[in-house]
Write an enzyme that holds these catalytic residues in place. Structure first.
Site: not given
Ligand code: SAM
Length: 444
Positions: A404, A407-409
């Protein structure tokens, strides 16, 4: 025979994902197929295929990842970047309840079924939040949702966040940008701790905190902001969180700093705070939990808790506007595994609702790139000792958090989501806001 397994696997994945597999694939028998070079998608167990049949697309992949049946060897960011084009950006594949119906109706999954073999359908891994029907964002349900994310062990968070124990976007110096992971050509590179301290101080400057004032920090995490504000600006502070584990550690840190007479940490919902007025309110990385339907109430509550002339600093992740303006929920993976009931709004909606509550919105700073840098540091901290993280929080959770955060980066880097600090004032009827004419007071 061995080479065939990987080649069949690539065909099978293409069938279900509806496009080419953008990575090299290694099957459970160590055979490989697909484009050479770059990261490798490792399918450790054929059970992963069953998961994909039951949940084609992102959630199926994630379930297999959480269970340890899928892995990435090599650069996780590059792998996710390549997969994003193939899986994440495509509309979800149709997901009828039974594989057999899937096969006969859409002709999908034939190869996958054959490769998966006669395995029973796997249950979703334990870390997934299930059975959540009914009204969202009640006091009780929010308490449970927050506990799912934050009560997973302070030692685990200490490994990820480092000594600053701040769980929101840091504020990096320009010299660190683009060079944040190595030697910035002889210039000093900021540490995560320095960048977090810079963020805490920026918040205090925007709020113009002064000795003797009362600060309320809603969603105070492990207490880092109230500690900084009391120590450096001489305020008296109340921090509220819904997480008992956070509150326990925050109180310990407060006592160790000798500030127990000036900082009160409470396990309390922002809707339950009733001891206003405060001179300033901060809400850092908390409003994502509020829910779109409750946002007006949230803005009203914070407004009511401030004295006339008091300031609010609201630091919040935003999604981009979409044609369907009602689509607030996070993506299915984040909702199922990471932030149950988390919701993101476009920044314009947030500003509008703050204004409707009566606030005068005075300043908005987008710090999107800062969050990508921060998340990459957290991932690096996690990856520095994955076995320890798995021992502390459980292997499934350690794998979820790694995925997570990476993926957020990428999502911040690609401008798919943003993060903003909004400074708003409860400007009194006289119109005297108390704000400086220029923003250099806090820009430094
Ligand atoms: C991402 S953390 C941010 C923590 C802290 N502000 C920081 O920057 O490190 C979000 C925080 O919001 C809190 N929170 C979420 N919903 C809340 C609610 N309804 N009332 C009070 N706190 C809440 C959580 O308990 C957690 O402390």
């Amino acid at each position: 025979m061995a080479a065939q397994t990987a080649a069949r696997l690539v065909r099978a994945l293409e069938e279900v994902l509806g496009g080419p597999v953008p990575l090299r694939v290694r099957a459970w028998d160590r055979s490989e197929a697909g484009p050479p070079g770059g990261p490798v998608l490792v399918v450790r167990h054929r059970r992963a295929l069953r998961r994909l049949l039951w949940k084609p697309g992102e959630l199926g992949l994630v379930r297999a990842w959480v269970a340890g049946e899928l892995d990435i060897e090599g650069d996780l960011y590059e792998a996710l970047g390549r997969l994003a084009g193939q899986v994440w950006e495509r509309p979800a594949a149709p997901a009828p309840p039974l594989p057999r119906r899937l096969e006969s109706r859409f002709g999908l999954g034939r190869e996958l079924l054959a490769l998966a073999g006669p395995l029973p359908p796997p249950p979703p891994p334990r870390e997934e939040v299930r059975g959540r029907t009914g009204l969202r964002h009640t006091l009780r349900r929010d308490r449970r949702a927050v506990s799912h994310h934050y009560d997973v062990g302070n030692d685990f968070y200490a490994q990820v966040l480092g000594p600053s124990m701040v769980y929101s976007c840091a504020y990096w110096d320009g010299s660190a940008y683009g060079d944040a992971y190595g030697d910035a050509g002889g210039r000093p590179v900021m540490t995560l701790e320095e960048a977090q301290e810079a963020k805490l101080d920026l918040v205090c400057r925007k709020l113009a905190l002064e000795p003797g004032q009362r600060l309320l920090d809603v969603g105070c995490g492990w207490g880092s902001l109230v500690l900084h504000a009391a120590r450096e600006y001489g305020v008296t502070a109340v921090g509220v969180t819904l997480s008992r584990e956070q509150a326990g550690l925050a109180r310990k840190r407060v006592a160790e700093a000798g500030l127990a007479d000036r900082i009160d940490i409470r396990v309390q919902d922002y809707r339950e705070v009733g001891d206003g007025p405060y001179d300033a309110v901060s809400s850092i990385g908390m409003a994502e939990h509020v829910g779109a339907a409750r946002y007006r109430l949230y803005a009203d509550r914070l407004y009511a808790l401030l004295r006339p002339g008091g300031r609010l600093l609201n630091h919040q992740i935003a999604r981009r506007p979409e044609p369907d303006e009602e689509k607030y929920r996070m993506d299915p993976f984040i909702d199922a595994y990471v932030f149950p009931d988390g919701e993101l709004s476009p920044v314009g909606r947030t500003v509008t609702l703050l204004e409707r509550a009566g606030f005068e919105v005075r300043d908005l700073e987008s710090i999107r790139e800062h969050y990508a840098l921060t998340l990459r540091r957290w991932v690096a901290n996690l990856e520095a000792d994955l076995p320890r993280a798995a021992r502390l929080a459980g292997p499934g959770r350690a794998r979820v958090w790694r995925l997570y955060m990476a993926a957020c980066a990428l999502a911040f880097e690609r401008n798919e989501i943003g993060v903003n600090q909004i400074l708003a004032v409860r400007t009194p009827g006289s119109g005297v806001s108390g704000l400086p004419l220029r923003t250099r007071d806090w820009r430094g």
